[in-house]
Structures are given as C-alpha cells and as structure tokens.
Design a protein around this motif. Structure first.
Motif, PDB file in Angstrom:
ATOM      1  N   GLY A 191      -8.009   6.586  -7.879  1.00 35.90           N
ATOM      2  CA  GLY A 191      -6.974   5.856  -7.445  1.00 35.90           C
ATOM      3  C   GLY A 191      -7.372   5.133  -6.162  1.00 35.90           C
TER       4      GLY A 191
ATOM      5  N   TRP B   4       0.800  -1.340   0.038  1.00 37.19           N
ATOM      6  CA  TRP B   4       0.009   0.035   0.003  1.00 37.19           C
ATOM      7  C   TRP B   4       0.567   1.214   0.002  1.00 37.19           C
TER       8      TRP B   4
ATOM      9  N   TYR C  80      -7.535   1.175  -5.950  1.00 37.02           N
ATOM     10  CA  TYR C  80      -6.489   0.219  -5.174  1.00 37.02           C
ATOM     11  C   TYR C  80      -7.511  -0.637  -4.036  1.00 37.02           C
TER      12      TYR C  80
ATOM     13  N   GLY D 229      -9.333  -3.388  -5.496  1.00 32.50           N
ATOM     14  CA  GLY D 229      -8.331  -4.300  -6.118  1.00 32.50           C
ATOM     15  C   GLY D 229      -8.678  -4.483  -7.782  1.00 32.50           C
TER      16      GLY D 229
ATOM     17  N   TRP E 105       0.348   4.512 -13.358  1.00 40.14           N
ATOM     18  CA  TRP E 105       0.175   4.121 -12.096  1.00 40.14           C
ATOM     19  C   TRP E 105      -0.146   2.674 -11.812  1.00 40.14           C
ATOM     20  N   PHE E 106      -0.832   2.213 -12.499  1.00 40.08           N
ATOM     21  CA  PHE E 106      -1.191   0.770 -12.658  1.00 40.08           C
ATOM     22  C   PHE E 106      -0.124  -0.057 -13.036  1.00 40.08           C
TER      23      PHE E 106
ATOM     24  N   ALA F 292       2.009   1.780  -3.526  1.00 35.97           N
ATOM     25  CA  ALA F 292       0.888   2.124  -4.279  1.00 35.97           C
ATOM     26  C   ALA F 292       0.798   3.726  -4.082  1.00 35.97           C
TER      27      ALA F 292
ATOM     28  N   VAL G   5       2.225  -0.283  -9.919  1.00 38.77           N
ATOM     29  CA  VAL G   5       1.618  -1.050  -8.835  1.00 38.77           C
ATOM     30  C   VAL G   5       1.579  -2.653  -9.417  1.00 38.77           C
TER      31      VAL G   5
END
Length: 265
Positions: free
Chosen positions: A65, A26, A69, A72, A119-120, A29, A123
């Motif tokens: 976002g 986390w 997150y 999931g 971003w994806f 992320a 992560v």
C-alpha cells in the motif's frame, strides 16, 4: 451493550466524517489503509492463518500500500474486472456451496481480493475533499439498505434468505431494503451527488445491483465467522464487534462501484 454501542458510535462517526471531509489526500489514504488492514487482520484470523502468517501477511500488504500510494499506482482494468467477477459470479456460488478457507493460498488471495480493491476504492473515489459527498452518497446506500432491511424484516419477515448462514435475514427484509434504496438513489440523483451522469432509472438500477452486492458482502462475512466458530470478527469496537463486522457490506459495495467506474464510468 447498548450503552457501549452508542458511545463507540459517537466516537467513530465524527472521526469518519472528519477524515472524509477534511483530511488531505495522504491522510485519507493512511486512514483508509488502517481500516483495510484492521479488517484484513480480522479476516486472516477467521480464514485459518496462524498468528505468524497473519503478521507477515499484514506487513506485506501494508508495504504494498505504501509503495502503491507513493508511486501513484492504479489497479489495471483486468483487476477491476476480476473484482466484478468475484462479487457478481463467484460470491453467490461461494455462499451456495459454503466453501471454507484453511489458511492456504486461497485464503491469501481472497483476502487481497477483498481488501486491496476496497482500499483503492476509498482512495480513488475520494481524491480530494470535494469528492467526499459523492463517496458518502455511496456509503449511505449501504446504511439505508441495512437499516430498512432490518426494520422491514422485523415487521414482515417470514421467508429466510440464508438460514444456514444468517438466520435473521429474510427475503422480505431484503426487498424492503431494496425499495428504500431505490427511493434513496432517486433523491441522491436529484441532488447531483453521484460521480457519474445517468438517468434516474439508471441510478435506481445501479442502486439495486449494489444492494444485492451489499447483502452478499454481509453474508460472506457471516459465513466466515460461522465457519471459524466466532460471533464477531474481533472485539476492537466495543458493542459493535470488529472492523470487518462494520465494513463487510462497504467492502463489497465500494469495490464493485469503483470497478464499474473504472471500467465503464
């Protein structure tokens, strides 16, 4: 200027590596989200969004976002396919036609297409500390391409790659960077740092595709700055400009790499 660049690098590099190798899922992320949001803020300023529009844009993106997150969520295959189409087909055409953004729906959608998959990718390619080496190997490709393109271009550059966008780049530099990336990818492949199984030739071919994408990412940000009449995307990083300045190629490469992994990996 050089002193500022060195000091900033000495702060940012340990922070980045520390987060990459030791942060839990986390926290990584959140750290990745901060990078993407800062780059998106700079992008919004260059794409014609007003301050109010940009603030609402960032708030909506940050909310998405957090929800994504917490839930999931993963990007569907159609979105990853759109990422590939954008970077491999639309982006070269954009650079050739020199399109500009004027703060309308195209600016919003392009910003999301740049930063949300980025971003994806950060992560998804680093679900835990064990995957950090593989992600760092892909990031290293960008740095190898950039560094060796610079020095090769300085030594042998005669033919400009995109003089109207980035006069300092040359075909000789790009080729030199690509050759060094090929060597780098063979070394990475032999070390077993790739997150997928392939031959050495496959690793080289993927590296060359990502090198072209890296150059496109750099040129896109250069064109956005030129169209906006600014030298740097911001002054957040003393001596280095803005976050978008430092991540332009990473945004392109990691998005395309994650798309390839999602669709074909």
């Amino acid at each position: 200027m050089l002193k500022q660049r060195v000091i900033t690098a000495l702060v940012l590099l340990p922070l980045m590596l520390g987060m990459l190798f030791w942060a839990n899922a986390w926290l990584w992320a959140a750290f990745s989200g901060l990078i993407a949001l800062l780059a998106l803020w700079e992008y919004g300023r260059m794409s014609g969004l007003s301050a109010g529009q940009n603030h609402r844009y960032l708030a909506a993106t940050a909310l998405f976002g957090v929800v994504a997150y917490a839930g999931g969520w993963a990007l569907p295959g159609m979105v990853w396919l759109a990422v590939l189409v954008f970077w491999l087909l639309i982006m070269p055409l954009w650079l050739n036609r020199k399109w500009t953004l004027k703060g309308d729906w195209q600016a919003y959608s392009t910003g999301w297409l740049l930063m949300v998959p980025f971003w994806f990718a950060l992560v998804g390619l680093r679900p835990d500390q064990e995957a950090a080496t593989s992600l760092l190997a892909v990031m290293g490709l960008v740095w190898v391409a950039d560094i060796f393109a610079y020095f090769t271009g300085k030594a042998f550059g005669k033919h400009k790659l995109a003089p109207a966008i980035s006069p300092g780049k040359s075909w000789e530099g790009a080729i030199g960077g690509a050759v060094c990336v090929a060597v780098y990818m063979i070394l990475v492949w032999r070390a077993g740092w790739l997150a997928f199984d392939t031959s050495w030739l496959g690793a080289v071919l993927i590296g060359l595709v990502l090198t072209v994408v890296s150059v496109c990412g750099d040129l896109l940000e250069s064109w956005l700055k030129r169209a906006a009449g600014v030298k740097d995307s911001s002054h957040l990083l003393p001596g280095h400009g803005g976050v978008f300045d430092r991540t332009d190629s990473l945004i392109a490469v990691l998005s395309v790499y994650a798309a390839l992994m999602a669709l074909f990996g």
